[in-house]
Write a protein that holds these residues in place. Structure first.
Motif, PDB file in Angstrom:
ATOM      1  N   ILE A 101       0.843  -1.201   0.000  1.00  0.00           N
ATOM      2  CA  ILE A 101       0.000   0.000   0.000  1.00  0.00           C
ATOM      3  C   ILE A 101       0.879   1.252   0.000  1.00  0.00           C
ATOM      4  CG2 ILE A 101      -1.622   1.342   1.398  1.00  0.00           C
ATOM      5  CD1 ILE A 101      -2.914  -1.325   2.200  1.00  0.00           C
ATOM      6  N   VAL A 102       1.951   1.229   0.795  1.00  0.00           N
ATOM      7  CA  VAL A 102       2.856   2.383   0.873  1.00  0.00           C
ATOM      8  C   VAL A 102       3.581   2.604  -0.454  1.00  0.00           C
ATOM      9  CG1 VAL A 102       4.849   3.364   2.060  1.00  0.00           C
ATOM     10  CG2 VAL A 102       3.155   2.077   3.350  1.00  0.00           C
ATOM     11  N   THR A 103       4.064   1.535  -1.085  1.00  0.00           N
ATOM     12  CA  THR A 103       4.797   1.691  -2.352  1.00  0.00           C
ATOM     13  C   THR A 103       3.903   2.285  -3.431  1.00  0.00           C
ATOM     14  OG1 THR A 103       4.305  -0.580  -3.084  1.00  0.00           O
ATOM     15  CG2 THR A 103       6.329  -0.240  -1.838  1.00  0.00           C
ATOM     16  N   LEU A 104       2.648   1.883  -3.435  1.00  0.00           N
ATOM     17  CA  LEU A 104       1.718   2.379  -4.447  1.00  0.00           C
ATOM     18  C   LEU A 104       1.471   3.883  -4.287  1.00  0.00           C
ATOM     19  CD1 LEU A 104      -0.092   1.550  -6.823  1.00  0.00           C
ATOM     20  CD2 LEU A 104      -1.921   1.102  -5.176  1.00  0.00           C
ATOM     21  N   VAL A 105       1.258   4.319  -3.050  1.00  0.00           N
ATOM     22  CA  VAL A 105       1.025   5.744  -2.789  1.00  0.00           C
ATOM     23  C   VAL A 105       2.262   6.565  -3.142  1.00  0.00           C
ATOM     24  CG1 VAL A 105       0.575   7.458  -0.998  1.00  0.00           C
ATOM     25  CG2 VAL A 105      -0.722   5.326  -1.028  1.00  0.00           C
ATOM     26  N   LEU A 106       3.443   6.071  -2.758  1.00  0.00           N
ATOM     27  CA  LEU A 106       4.679   6.800  -3.029  1.00  0.00           C
ATOM     28  C   LEU A 106       4.895   6.989  -4.527  1.00  0.00           C
ATOM     29  CD1 LEU A 106       7.293   8.075  -1.974  1.00  0.00           C
ATOM     30  CD2 LEU A 106       8.329   5.788  -1.995  1.00  0.00           C
ATOM     31  N   MET A 107       4.652   5.955  -5.302  1.00  0.00           N
ATOM     32  CA  MET A 107       4.830   6.057  -6.749  1.00  0.00           C
ATOM     33  C   MET A 107       3.832   7.039  -7.355  1.00  0.00           C
ATOM     34  SD  MET A 107       6.293   5.318  -9.587  1.00  0.00           S
ATOM     35  CE  MET A 107       7.222   3.795  -9.658  1.00  0.00           C
ATOM     36  N   GLY A 108       2.568   6.958  -6.952  1.00  0.00           N
ATOM     37  CA  GLY A 108       1.544   7.830  -7.521  1.00  0.00           C
ATOM     38  C   GLY A 108       1.798   9.297  -7.250  1.00  0.00           C
ATOM     39  N   VAL A 109       2.171   9.613  -6.022  1.00  0.00           N
ATOM     40  CA  VAL A 109       2.436  11.010  -5.657  1.00  0.00           C
ATOM     41  C   VAL A 109       3.666  11.536  -6.402  1.00  0.00           C
ATOM     42  CG1 VAL A 109       3.099  12.548  -3.774  1.00  0.00           C
ATOM     43  CG2 VAL A 109       1.322  10.822  -3.419  1.00  0.00           C
ATOM     44  N   SER A 110       4.714  10.729  -6.507  1.00  0.00           N
ATOM     45  CA  SER A 110       5.930  11.153  -7.214  1.00  0.00           C
ATOM     46  C   SER A 110       5.630  11.457  -8.676  1.00  0.00           C
ATOM     47  CB  SER A 110       7.003  10.065  -7.132  1.00  0.00           C
ATOM     48  OG  SER A 110       7.313   9.756  -5.792  1.00  0.00           O
ATOM     49  N   SER A 111       4.852  10.600  -9.314  1.00  0.00           N
ATOM     50  CA  SER A 111       4.525  10.795 -10.727  1.00  0.00           C
ATOM     51  C   SER A 111       3.666  12.031 -10.943  1.00  0.00           C
ATOM     52  CB  SER A 111       3.803   9.555 -11.273  1.00  0.00           C
ATOM     53  OG  SER A 111       4.654   8.431 -11.215  1.00  0.00           O
ATOM     54  N   ALA A 112       2.692  12.237 -10.058  1.00  0.00           N
ATOM     55  CA  ALA A 112       1.832  13.416 -10.181  1.00  0.00           C
ATOM     56  C   ALA A 112       2.646  14.697 -10.044  1.00  0.00           C
ATOM     57  CB  ALA A 112       0.726  13.368  -9.134  1.00  0.00           C
ATOM     58  N   LEU A 113       3.629  14.692  -9.151  1.00  0.00           N
ATOM     59  CA  LEU A 113       4.472  15.880  -8.974  1.00  0.00           C
ATOM     60  C   LEU A 113       5.332  16.147 -10.207  1.00  0.00           C
ATOM     61  CD1 LEU A 113       5.569  15.501  -5.240  1.00  0.00           C
ATOM     62  CD2 LEU A 113       3.968  17.159  -6.204  1.00  0.00           C
ATOM     63  N   ILE A 114       5.773  15.091 -10.897  1.00  0.00           N
ATOM     64  CA  ILE A 114       6.480  15.287 -12.161  1.00  0.00           C
ATOM     65  C   ILE A 114       5.562  15.983 -13.159  1.00  0.00           C
ATOM     66  CG2 ILE A 114       7.476  14.099 -14.167  1.00  0.00           C
ATOM     67  CD1 ILE A 114       8.580  11.995 -12.243  1.00  0.00           C
ATOM     68  N   GLY A 115       4.280  15.628 -13.103  1.00  0.00           N
ATOM     69  CA  GLY A 115       3.311  16.215 -14.022  1.00  0.00           C
ATOM     70  C   GLY A 115       3.096  17.703 -13.834  1.00  0.00           C
ATOM     71  N   VAL A 116       3.416  18.237 -12.661  1.00  0.00           N
ATOM     72  CA  VAL A 116       3.245  19.681 -12.421  1.00  0.00           C
ATOM     73  C   VAL A 116       4.584  20.399 -12.284  1.00  0.00           C
ATOM     74  CG1 VAL A 116       0.999  19.357 -11.319  1.00  0.00           C
ATOM     75  CG2 VAL A 116       3.063  19.350  -9.906  1.00  0.00           C
ATOM     76  N   LEU A 117       5.692  19.700 -12.530  1.00  0.00           N
ATOM     77  CA  LEU A 117       7.019  20.291 -12.364  1.00  0.00           C
ATOM     78  C   LEU A 117       7.307  21.284 -13.497  1.00  0.00           C
ATOM     79  CD1 LEU A 117       9.709  20.294 -10.795  1.00  0.00           C
ATOM     80  CD2 LEU A 117      10.465  18.426 -12.286  1.00  0.00           C
ATOM     81  N   PRO A 118       7.622  22.546 -13.183  1.00  0.00           N
ATOM     82  CA  PRO A 118       7.965  23.517 -14.235  1.00  0.00           C
ATOM     83  C   PRO A 118       9.247  23.122 -14.949  1.00  0.00           C
ATOM     84  CG  PRO A 118       7.453  24.616 -12.152  1.00  0.00           C
ATOM     85  CD  PRO A 118       7.603  23.158 -11.841  1.00  0.00           C
ATOM     86  N   GLY A 119       9.388  23.578 -16.183  1.00  0.00           N
ATOM     87  CA  GLY A 119      10.578  23.288 -16.966  1.00  0.00           C
ATOM     88  C   GLY A 119      11.727  24.220 -16.626  1.00  0.00           C
ATOM     89  N   THR A 120      12.879  23.967 -17.257  1.00  0.00           N
ATOM     90  CA  THR A 120      14.080  24.764 -16.997  1.00  0.00           C
ATOM     91  C   THR A 120      13.899  26.225 -17.390  1.00  0.00           C
ATOM     92  OG1 THR A 120      15.474  22.815 -17.290  1.00  0.00           O
ATOM     93  CG2 THR A 120      16.551  24.951 -17.531  1.00  0.00           C
ATOM     94  N   GLU A 121      13.145  26.492 -18.427  1.00  0.00           N
ATOM     95  CA  GLU A 121      12.928  27.872 -18.855  1.00  0.00           C
ATOM     96  C   GLU A 121      12.148  28.679 -17.815  1.00  0.00           C
ATOM     97  OE1 GLU A 121      11.124  27.821 -22.668  1.00  0.00           O
ATOM     98  OE2 GLU A 121      12.939  27.150 -23.719  1.00  0.00           O
ATOM     99  N   THR A 122      11.449  27.989 -16.920  1.00  0.00           N
ATOM    100  CA  THR A 122      10.639  28.668 -15.904  1.00  0.00           C
ATOM    101  C   THR A 122      11.387  28.837 -14.590  1.00  0.00           C
ATOM    102  OG1 THR A 122       8.628  27.742 -16.882  1.00  0.00           O
ATOM    103  CG2 THR A 122       8.448  28.624 -14.647  1.00  0.00           C
ATOM    104  N   ILE A 123      12.029  27.786 -14.088  1.00  0.00           N
ATOM    105  CA  ILE A 123      12.671  27.855 -12.773  1.00  0.00           C
ATOM    106  C   ILE A 123      14.159  27.554 -12.818  1.00  0.00           C
ATOM    107  CG2 ILE A 123      10.548  27.343 -11.521  1.00  0.00           C
ATOM    108  CD1 ILE A 123      11.552  24.476 -11.152  1.00  0.00           C
ATOM    109  N   GLY A 124      14.722  27.477 -14.010  1.00  0.00           N
ATOM    110  CA  GLY A 124      16.169  27.304 -14.149  1.00  0.00           C
ATOM    111  C   GLY A 124      16.669  25.938 -13.710  1.00  0.00           C
ATOM    112  N   TRP A 125      17.876  25.922 -13.101  1.00  0.00           N
ATOM    113  CA  TRP A 125      18.545  24.664 -12.747  1.00  0.00           C
ATOM    114  C   TRP A 125      17.754  23.829 -11.751  1.00  0.00           C
ATOM    115  CZ3 TRP A 125      19.402  24.005  -7.610  1.00  0.00           C
ATOM    116  CH2 TRP A 125      19.417  25.151  -6.813  1.00  0.00           C
ATOM    117  N   ALA A 126      16.832  24.452 -11.003  1.00  0.00           N
ATOM    118  CA  ALA A 126      16.049  23.704 -10.024  1.00  0.00           C
ATOM    119  C   ALA A 126      15.163  22.654 -10.697  1.00  0.00           C
ATOM    120  CB  ALA A 126      15.182  24.659  -9.199  1.00  0.00           C
ATOM    121  N   ALA A 127      14.788  22.886 -11.948  1.00  0.00           N
ATOM    122  CA  ALA A 127      13.899  21.949 -12.640  1.00  0.00           C
ATOM    123  C   ALA A 127      14.528  20.562 -12.807  1.00  0.00           C
ATOM    124  CB  ALA A 127      13.479  22.529 -13.988  1.00  0.00           C
ATOM    125  N   PRO A 128      15.713  20.438 -13.420  1.00  0.00           N
ATOM    126  CA  PRO A 128      16.302  19.094 -13.526  1.00  0.00           C
ATOM    127  C   PRO A 128      16.662  18.482 -12.175  1.00  0.00           C
ATOM    128  CG  PRO A 128      17.831  20.770 -14.337  1.00  0.00           C
ATOM    129  CD  PRO A 128      16.517  21.442 -14.152  1.00  0.00           C
TER     130      PRO A 128
END
Length: 443
Positions: A101-128
């Motif tokens: 149950i824990v592994t499933l939640v951890l994977m889902g939340v991590s992937s969703a956060l990738i989906g809202v992560l700004p690109g390098t043109e927006t936040i610079g080196w922090a993006a990668p």
């Protein structure tokens, strides 16, 4: 903290009808949950091959950007043994269900956060940097997922059919590949102009919906009867991961080497192939994506068939055949791709997955049964995931470098070397733990 004996006892007290129901629920929970985990993991793989260079490494040259994208991809594989150790400890103390149950939640939340992560043109080196951190969390999650899902299905099922039962969670790989690659393909084709600006994010956000479904299914499954018996006999290890590393180092190392000809070529066929067909051969990106999806669909049949065949004639024989086929197809694979004929490219990508399925079907039971039940989650998981560090994760990165400096022939040779390593490990792998215990017990 250890699983409560009363909770564990529910599995042992189940009547025949309830046990049959739990076998079905365990198989469904393993397949569905693992499919969701691999959906998220393969989304990253596909995005790394076709979009992350432009979003997170826009200033790099085409070659350097591809290397950078595949390097972040490899980081997730390096994190997988860490996840196997962390969740292996709790999986062999608290049980298979709670850990999954824990592994499933951890994977889902991590992937969703990738989906809202700004690109390098927006936040610079922090993006990668943030991309790498989220990829590490993905790797930790999938590192703890595999052994738990395999054991949930295998330890509830008939032990005479453990090859088939353990192969069912393996279906999560082709299902996740179909969902992840298929979703990315559909969006790439339907939102061509918007794909690199925002549309690629949609599949990552959709993972939250899938996680909700997976949690509902997994919560309804009881702990496995084999682990319940360990709890009942008060044999739960205090620090299971430390104990399994001390007692079974040979099994762990050989389990990792066993996967060389399965894992390394697989990520060449499913991730590097996208780059090779589109950028090196100059063919349509959709062709490669569609071919990989078709290959994954074929594995829905070939993986359980190989697991069942392993129960009939022995998993080692089936596994050896699959490994040999990888070596035999190493040069014909690139020869077919290099024709630049669409039909032959599809044939190459689809046929390449057959040797993978022949190995992947019996692989779960072959590795898991090598370890005793009380140390199985951690032992099998660490052995399985160690291959990710030197075989799976670096594969696209290594192939990109070999192609650039030495040509495709060098990639084919690396596949043959992987097959030789696998066959050597298979020959040295000990018999199943139960058989060794019977031999050592005086009659």
């Amino acid at each position: 903290m250890v699983l409560d004996p009363g909770e564990a006892g529910r599995a042992g007290a189940a009547d025949a009808e309830e046990r049959r129901a739990q076998v079905r629920k365990a198989a469904a929970a393993s397949v569905i949950g693992t499919s969701i985990e691999w959906y998220d993991f393969f989304l990253y793989n596909t995005a790394a091959a076709i979009v992350f260079k432009d979003v997170f490494f826009p200033e790099s040259s085409d070659y350097a950007g591809t290397l950078s994208a595949f390097a972040t991809y490899a980081v997730g594989f390096a994190a997988r043994p860490v996840g196997a150790a962390i969740f292996g400890h709790w999986g062999d103390r608290l049980g298979r269900k709670a850990t999954l149950i824990v592994t499933l939640v951890l994977m889902g939340v991590s992937s969703a956060l990738i989906g809202v992560l700004p690109g390098t043109e927006t936040i610079g080196w922090a993006a990668p940097v943030l991309l790498v951190l989220l990829r590490i969390l993905q790797g930790v999650a999938v590192g703890g997922e595999w052994s738990g899902s395999v054991l949930l299905s295998m330890e509830w099922g008939d032990q005479r059919r453990r090859g088939l039962m353990a192969s069912l969670p393996q279906l999560g790989v082709p299902i996740g590949l179909i969902l992840g690659t298929g979703m990315m393909t559909a969006i790439a084709l339907s939102a061509d102009e918007a794909f690199k600006s925002w549309a690629w994010r949609v599949p990552f956000l959709f993972s939250l919906v899938l996680v909700g479904i997976g949690l509902w299914v997994r919560i309804r499954v009881m702990e496995t009867p084999l682990f319940a018996e360990v709890v009942k006999r008060d044999e739960v290890a205090r620090v299971p991961v430390v104990e399994v590393v001390k007692r079974h180092p040979r099994e762990i190392i050989l389990s990792a080497l066993l996967r060389c000809s399965e894992q390394m070529p697989f990520y060449l066929f499913t991730s590097f192939a996208l780059t090779y067909v589109h950028k090196h051969l100059g063919m349509a990106q959709g062709l490669a994506l569609s071919a990989v999806t078709a290959a994954a669909a074929l594995e829905l049949v070939t993986i359980p068939a190989a697991g069942h065949l392993g129960d009939r004639i022995g998993p080692r024989r089936v596994y050896a055949v699959g490994s040999i086929c990888v070596a035999l197809f190493a040069f014909p694979y690139f020869a077919l791709l290099n024709t630049e004929v669409a039909a032959l490219v599809v044939v190459a990508v689809v046929v390449a997955q057959i040797p993978h399925a022949v190995q992947y079907g019996p692989q779960a039971s072959l590795i898991a049964s090598t370890f005793p039940t009380r140390l199985r989650y951690g032992g099998a998981g660490i052995g399985y995931q160690l291959a990710s560090v030197f075989a799976g994760g670096p594969a696209p990165l290594l192939a990109t470098w070999l192609l650039h400096d030495y040509g495709w022939q060098a990639i084919s040779i690396s596949m043959i070397v992987a097959s030789v390593l696998t066959l050597a490990a298979l020959a040295l792998l000990p018999a199943p733990a139960e058989e060794r215990a019977q031999v050592s017990t005086p009659t």
